[in-house]
Design a protein around this motif. Structure first.
Motif: not given
Length: 268
Positions: A46-51, A105-111
């Motif tokens: 479900r997680f997204t960051h900057d699409d 970047e999405a992985e960084k934001e998730f962590s």
């Protein structure tokens, strides 16, 4: 809810977790043997960051590595309690807030917004039955009394579900279901819980990841409780971390205080 009674005979072979030294407790070996539910990685999707989404490979690997981490930490904590002494503490941290190891970047934001909560509580009591204590601690009545945010608890098939209210301007409501598995052994009782489904649509916030282990251990003079929880819900800014840390610490202290009262009440 699945209940598993573990005997010493069943776990005769030493197991290792990602190159770590052999686990020192039957509880650790039991956790290492638990299967990984495919729905866990699905909720992370479900997680997204900057699409940008988390890749399927990353999600599967992260679920496995989190289980390994939880297993080792619980194993070490319980082994320490068995050796003694029990020292009460509550610790709330954001372990990957400055994680620069991820390439995406999405992985960084998730962590960055993972929350780790660990509590040790010590109870002087003649009612030193870990199984009975676990039943009290995980009961609907106890959970509702210790957390005013809980609005409803129910079973859905083999899942345990909870709906919690939000906190104005800080936290949206949540509605999720957990897979629950229990471990019983002489002098020890534990519950592993993991979110495998959540509503995650307005007005509810997503629960991308949540895994916890609650363990009661018989010790000289009473019982010890070890609680470990990793969760990833909403993105946490500096103010949210500051407020959230205090709220989680207070909640854990309240649960330990209420548990002490319940154990004392059983002695009367």
């Amino acid at each position: 809810m699945r209940t598993v009674i573990v005997t010493l005979l069943f776990f005769t072979a030493a197991m290792e977790v990602s190159g770590q030294e052999a686990l020192g407790t039957d509880l650790g070996r039991w956790l290492a043997a638990l299967s990984l539910d495919a729905r866990i990685a699905g909720e992370m999707g479900r997680f997204t960051h900057d699409d940008l989404e988390l890749s399927a490979g990353y999600r599967s690997a992260r679920v496995a590595s989190m289980r390994e981490l939880v297993t080792v930490e619980v194993d070490q904590a319980v082994a320490a309690l068995l050796l003694g002494p029990c020292e009460p503490s509550v610790e709330v941290t954001y372990p990957w807030q400055n994680d620069n190891d991820q390439d995406v970047e999405a992985e960084k934001e998730f962590s960055k917004s993972f929350i780790r909560t660990e509590m040790f509580a010590c109870f002087e009591t003649s009612q030193a039955d870990p199984t009975a204590a676990l039943e009290i601690y995980t009961s609907s009545d106890f959970r509702k009394e210790v957390s005013s945010r809980i609005e409803e608890l129910w079973a859905e098939g083999d899942l345990s579900c909870v709906e919690s209210g939000g906190i104005r301007a800080l936290l949206s409501p949540t509605k999720s279901c957990n897979s629950i598995t229990r471990f019983f052994q002489s002098g020890m009782a534990a519950e592993h819980s993991q979110v495998v489904w959540n509503e995650g649509q307005d007005p509810y916030q997503d629960v991308y990841y949540k895994e916890s282990v609650k363990t009661f251990v018989q010790i000289p003079g009473g019982l010890a409780l070890h609680y470990l929880n990793y969760s990833r819900t909403t993105n946490m800014g500096r103010m949210q971390r500051w407020i959230g840390t205090g709220s989680i610490e207070d909640s854990q202290k309240d649960s330990a205080k209420l548990m002490a009262q319940r154990l004392a009440g059983e002695n009367r």
